[in-house]
Enzyme design. Sequence first.
Site, PDB file in Angstrom:
ATOM      1  N   GLU A 313       0.804  -1.224   0.000  1.00 17.38           N
ATOM      2  CA  GLU A 313       0.000   0.000   0.000  1.00 17.38           C
ATOM      3  C   GLU A 313       0.832   1.267   0.000  1.00 17.38           C
ATOM      4  OE1 GLU A 313       0.067  -1.447   4.326  1.00 17.38           O
ATOM      5  OE2 GLU A 313       0.081  -2.258   2.318  1.00 17.38           O
ATOM      6  N   ASP A 355      16.768  17.000 -32.137  1.00 16.93           N
ATOM      7  CA  ASP A 355      16.768  17.825 -33.336  1.00 16.93           C
ATOM      8  C   ASP A 355      18.110  18.541 -33.416  1.00 16.93           C
ATOM      9  OD1 ASP A 355      15.807  19.110 -35.591  1.00 16.93           O
ATOM     10  OD2 ASP A 355      14.961  20.765 -34.449  1.00 16.93           O
ATOM     11  N   ASP A 628      11.949  21.417 -30.445  1.00 16.42           N
ATOM     12  CA  ASP A 628      11.231  22.637 -30.082  1.00 16.42           C
ATOM     13  C   ASP A 628      10.310  23.152 -31.179  1.00 16.42           C
ATOM     14  OD1 ASP A 628      13.119  23.429 -31.905  1.00 16.42           O
ATOM     15  OD2 ASP A 628      13.848  25.142 -30.750  1.00 16.42           O
ATOM     16  N   ASP A 632       8.514  18.608 -34.422  1.00  9.15           N
ATOM     17  CA  ASP A 632       8.993  17.716 -33.374  1.00  9.15           C
ATOM     18  C   ASP A 632       7.866  17.178 -32.495  1.00  9.15           C
ATOM     19  OD1 ASP A 632      11.712  18.117 -34.078  1.00  9.15           O
ATOM     20  OD2 ASP A 632      11.714  20.018 -32.999  1.00  9.15           O
ATOM     21  N   ASN A 696       6.793 -14.150   2.885  1.00 13.88           N
ATOM     22  CA  ASN A 696       5.681 -14.237   3.830  1.00 13.88           C
ATOM     23  C   ASN A 696       4.649 -15.283   3.399  1.00 13.88           C
ATOM     24  OD1 ASN A 696       6.732 -12.323   5.541  1.00 13.88           O
ATOM     25  ND2 ASN A 696       5.559 -10.617   4.661  1.00 13.88           N
ATOM     26  N   ASN A 721       2.283  -4.307  10.095  1.00 13.54           N
ATOM     27  CA  ASN A 721       2.320  -3.713   8.756  1.00 13.54           C
ATOM     28  C   ASN A 721       2.441  -2.197   8.822  1.00 13.54           C
ATOM     29  OD1 ASN A 721       2.021  -4.257   5.832  1.00 13.54           O
ATOM     30  ND2 ASN A 721       0.206  -2.978   6.046  1.00 13.54           N
ATOM     31  N   ASP A 725       5.481  -0.050   7.423  1.00 13.90           N
ATOM     32  CA  ASP A 725       5.223   1.016   6.453  1.00 13.90           C
ATOM     33  C   ASP A 725       5.893   2.319   6.880  1.00 13.90           C
ATOM     34  OD1 ASP A 725       3.779  -0.642   4.852  1.00 13.90           O
ATOM     35  OD2 ASP A 725       1.810   0.066   5.506  1.00 13.90           O
TER      36      ASP A 725
END
Length: 891
Positions: A313, A355, A628, A632, A696, A721, A725
């Site tokens: 998560e 370019d 530019d 392009d 795990n 957990n 985290d």
Amino acid sequence: MPKFRAHPNVLPKRLLAVIHGTKPPDLSKFLVETAKLDPQTVLTQFSTCSDGLTSADALVRLEQYGPNVLGKDQQKSFLSLIWSAILNPVVILLAVLAFISFTTGDFRAGIMMSLMIVLGVGLKLIQESKANNAAAQLKAMISVTATVIRDGKPLEMAVARLVPGDIVNLSAGDMIPADVRILTAKDLFVTQGSLTGESFPVEKFAVEQNVSTIAPNELTSIAFLGTSVESGSATAVVIATGHETFLGGIAHSLSEQPVQTSFDKGIAQFTWLMLQFILVMVPVVFVLNGFSKHNWGDAFFFAVAVAVGLTPEMLPMIVTVCLSKGALSMSRNKVIVKRINAIQNLGAMDVLCTDKTGTLTMDQVSLEKYCDVELKEDDGVLALAYMNSHFQTGLRNVLDRAVLAHSETHTHAKIPDYTKVDEIPFDFQRRIMSVVVRTPEGQDKIISKGAPEAIFPCCHRFELDGQLYPMDHEHIDRLKQEYERLSSDGFRVLAIASKDLPPHAANASHATPYTKADETDLILNGYVAFLDPPKETASAAIQALQKHGISVKVLTGDNDLVARKICKEVGLPTEFVMLGSEIEKLSADQLADAAERVTLFARVSPSHKQRIIQALQSRKHTVGFMGDGINDAPALHAADVGISVDSAVDVAKESADMILLEKSLLVLEAGVIEGRKVFANIVKYVRMGASSNFGNMFSVLGASLFVPYLPMTPIQILANNMLYDFSQTAIPTDDVDPEQIEKPRPWDIRQLTRFIVFIGPCSSIFDYTTYFMMLYLFNCWDTSTPEAAAHSASVFQTGWFIESLLTQILIIHIIRTNKIPFLQSRSSWPLLATSICIILFGVAIPFTALGTYLGLTAPPLLYWPLLLLTLLSYVIVTQFVKMWLLRKKWI
């Protein structure tokens, strides 16, 4: 190619295909074939004439073909955009997380995940709208008027109302209002650098001069929408409008969804892998614990808690914070990040296509050489060139402006001592422009400049070291070799010639103006040579990029001679050069083979650039593109990372992922390093999460089979957990070893798989040693009475809780480096501090009221030295496996 028919009410099949919705023939082929027709045949095929269309006919065609705008406003509904944004593995993962959190009563986590879903979908909607914005910039370009012949009369009309078959008049300063075929032209020069990248204006003719080409950008009788008239005038017939034009093809490509980058694919693969783990594990754990513990309610909540523990998560947060930190760092280095995921792609980039004009060069044509016929510098030639450009009254082109702007000009040309007498304007037949000046002694002097092949026939002598020599065949051949040397070096060369008039002709000039008949018996003085010179920083920047494992390729619409010259000066090899006309003939696989070895692509169109990038991507390269111009935009859109500059046209900036505040490749080096740091830190989390979860799986499955109670309660899993985290929140601040950022590191799912398979089980080994230690050494098998069972479960769960938490924190420091952790490479202070804090908190929690609330109890004293031995063994084994994988070059 559409087969033309001369029936007055029948137009080319390509245009009819637009009406009926069928797929039209290839645009490039259509333009090439149209260019080869003579003007009268073109008029016939488009059912028009030199007096233009009638208003009634034009109205019918407008209804058939639609307005001359770039693309149709067919936008997805809001619900469609939302649905496409939701169908994303990360969003699905977050939705599963939110459901699990709400189901287990963790409303805080559920709300947070719901907010992440809203944020992810919102960002996706913003990305979807960017393509529409880029196309809108192109549409805005044609909100001007054009001079159209209708009913035999010239009218000023909005270009949106132009239709195929309209006759338009063009003059200096006009924008080309559609794709047109030139019918008549007088000294017509068109600036089409925005589409092709050419530094100089291109001359257009009524009769195609380049009949062998198959590349539209090389056609001399076709002018494209979005370009402009530099000088001269012309009459042309409209052959394509709106999204059927060459520029319209660019707008269409910008509206297409960008190809998913290697980084996006990698994150999606990792996410689906974690989901697959969960989908397999949760039912198995639920069933095993239900049958073995005979408590299906506890089994369900345990399985749900396991699902939460297996789910990475923190992935969205880690990725977002890493990328945001990289974006802030890059902004300090004058790089503005528009699409945050592109930072990692910049780090993974192993090919940079760029370019030429404005990126490698100054984007400013300058006078580079002024020399005599033997190419030795000659101030007298510079003075003559200056007077020719200074005294002419016509529209000055870029070459004239370059002469006038030359820094040394005013030192050599004594303009105040000369006065203008007359001028002979440029025209196509002569291809020469002359002025007549009067010297202080009253002598008139004609000064002519033009292409060498036009000037040579007008000269009967040449000047060298103050002496005059005849222009005989022997000398002419040698003189041609000299100026061809300049041309082969990529210079645009003009010859300078002059002639002093006898006194009686000078007196007569008051009554009779000079004419082109006076441009005879000239003396060839020398040459002026022009070039868009390379930037001083270009060579150093290319060397720096190559040092970091990035190969640089040049994609330019300019000619190959000019491009070769620039590439040589900045240190790029030019052994392999490919032209746009050659690309047209290649299949996708053939182009991919060629793109691997070719360094310079010249005379390429916007679609060629896009094809080259896609060909490189098909060979597993992470490709960046820097440009530019309008030409392009498709390549910027297709590249894994599109890079533009602050001074670029709006379309290019809208299509780019990053904007450089300085138009220099040097600025990119710092961005590449930052991108690689971002990638390295994200990979740390992915490797850690994936290998830990894989281990795990074995640990939970084994415990579910033979432990007579839940190996950890749902609330303990969630607490474990959460603490784990928290220890990872500092990963984005971590330092990265220098060797990890030396070379590009593209996402490789095979490396990740090998890492998971070999590193993951290491944690399981020590989970099982902890199980047996708790069960046999501390007698946690005892379930003879409810009190004994509760005590055994609490001690076992505490032992695994602490061991699991500490091994997962230690794995961060092992995985973060390829060296020996703590000794050869140390983490950042924030990461080290959070690790120490969570370790201390995890050790202390069984002795607190929070530990009692979680069902934890103080473990036996012997547990602590055994835990220390377990952790030390775990670090040694995991480090050994990691080094073995590195020696095998498997990670």
